[in-house]
Design an enzyme around this catalytic site. Sequence first.
Site, PDB file in Angstrom:
ATOM      1  N   CYS A   1      -2.364   7.942   4.673  1.00 28.99           N
ATOM      2  CA  CYS A   1      -2.474   7.537   3.455  1.00 28.99           C
ATOM      3  C   CYS A   1      -3.680   7.947   2.777  1.00 28.99           C
ATOM      4  O   CYS A   1      -3.833   8.046   1.767  1.00 28.99           O
ATOM      5  CB  CYS A   1      -2.041   6.023   3.151  1.00 28.99           C
ATOM      6  SG  CYS A   1      -0.480   5.543   3.680  1.00 28.99           S
TER       7      CYS A   1
ATOM      8  N   GLU B   1       0.799  -1.215   0.004  1.00 28.49           N
ATOM      9  CA  GLU B   1       0.052   0.064  -0.131  1.00 28.49           C
ATOM     10  C   GLU B   1       0.916   1.350  -0.007  1.00 28.49           C
ATOM     11  O   GLU B   1       1.838   1.441   0.692  1.00 28.49           O
ATOM     12  CB  GLU B   1      -0.903   0.072   1.356  1.00 28.49           C
ATOM     13  CG  GLU B   1      -2.236   0.857   1.173  1.00 28.49           C
ATOM     14  CD  GLU B   1      -1.706   2.133   1.614  1.00 28.49           C
ATOM     15  OE1 GLU B   1      -1.436   3.215   0.935  1.00 28.49           O
ATOM     16  OE2 GLU B   1      -1.625   2.409   3.005  1.00 28.49           O
TER      17      GLU B   1
END
Length: 541
Positions: free
Chosen positions: A325, A291
């Site tokens: 994020c 990720e």
Amino acid sequence: MSHYSVPAAVNEPVLNYAPGSPERKALKAALAAMRKEKADIPMYIGSKEVRSGKLKEMRPPHDRKHLLGHYHAGDASHVKEAIQEALKAKKGWEAMSWEHRASIFLKAAELIAGPYRYKINAATMLAQSKNAFQAEIDASCELIDFLRFNVQYMQEIYHQQPVSSKGVWNRLEQRPLEGFVFALTPFNFTAIAGNLPSSAAMMGNTVVWKPSNTQIYSAHVIMQVFKEAGLPDGVINLVYVPGPIAGEVIFNHPDFAGIHYTGSTAVFQNVWKTIGNNIAKYKSYPRIVGETGGKDFILAHPSAQVKVLSTALARAAFEYQGQKCSACSRAYIPSNLWNDTRKALLSDIASMKMGPTEDFGNFINAVIDEASFDKLASYIDAAKKDKKVKVIAGGKYDKKKGFFIEPTVILTEDPKYVTMCEELFGPVLTIYVYDEKKFDQTLDIIDSTSAYALTGAIISQDREAIEHAMKKLVNAAGNFYINDKCTGAVVGQQPFGGARASGTNDKAGSMINLLRWVSPRTIKETFTPAVEYRYPFMDKE
């Protein structure tokens, strides 16, 4: 052998740390105690606590003069030793019955929920500059949730079996990967740092774990928890080495079986390229799970409620200084709502206090380090000089005491302005005001602006507009929110991950992720095997 059912996973309740609460008192005491001591943090390799003597300082980003202690930095020899210990521990670990592996991680969850809760929260607050609530939802609750829900997913995976036809028994065996797994973890979430090595280990793999240097303080607490929970030596080996040094050793090793990664896109792409170039060296094709960030958006429809919109923007853009994020860093506001939204958002920002995490009144704390500070300051300075954009809130920064950057809002008339496109990873929100009659065209802009596709949200009272946006933005966000901020995914409720440049979308907090750490073997047993090669169709009439 028995079939066991693990305790049903439930999300850990989030404590609120309100004035007068027992958790507030306990956390403040932990903060005071940890500020007084000078930590001496070793690497954990096999059964040994390794102290290299090469000491590196750990200081709070919000209080640069204070020394939390030191960690012992490693080199290539420590990576090689960690691999050896992981491979040595593998046979015994993968042979252990799954319910005993499960028990270790369930106990770890209980330790974090109980005696380690305030220690791991305080470590995250001090070294990663998270406020009390952000540390609670991350370091305690999310990590507990990862451990509990992953155990439940593990049980479900092992219980999945194929159908069997008459005279045949088909079985499915979920083996750990052949070799060792490399976990490369980021600074911004203690929970991610704990989940990446433990999810692979849970499925019978052994791990070499390299955390971000700015997260070592809380990584040390995680390892203390795992050790107390009964994790055998060598199952997870924790080393503090530069990424390129670790990569040089690991990605050239024939027993490298996979990487579990959260971090920058550029690093992940280089990792993937290196693995590809070395593919002939490995015993098997390594699993690559990553990720890698986002350029996350909030889109307001002309029907949106202003206070819902401004609150979503304030929280998604500025909680934990935008260092998530999933943080909102670009927003699209219709012209009919802009004036009211501007007033509400700027009023909220004006009320935000900024300072050290030990003062619970502060909503904004420091960004993680000087490199991040300097990068963000350069973008803000460029925006101040650019006549095509306007800084309408914040814009100030100071690093004399800590790496403090005001929550900053940039207004642009260009939807492709640099801060609408590039990931900044800080408390900077860029807003584009679109013609309220051009909602559909704005959807096209959102979908084409960024290489990332992690999170996004729509604020709207119009159900047809919501459905239309969901369909047009189907590939723009792996986690999509309706009438909510674009952050705050909960394990077991909103599995987290995105595609495009945001990663492999293997959804942390779901069964999907655990399936990446096993290699299935199908077993067919025939009770009355054939004794003649001929088939009936071959017989004469």
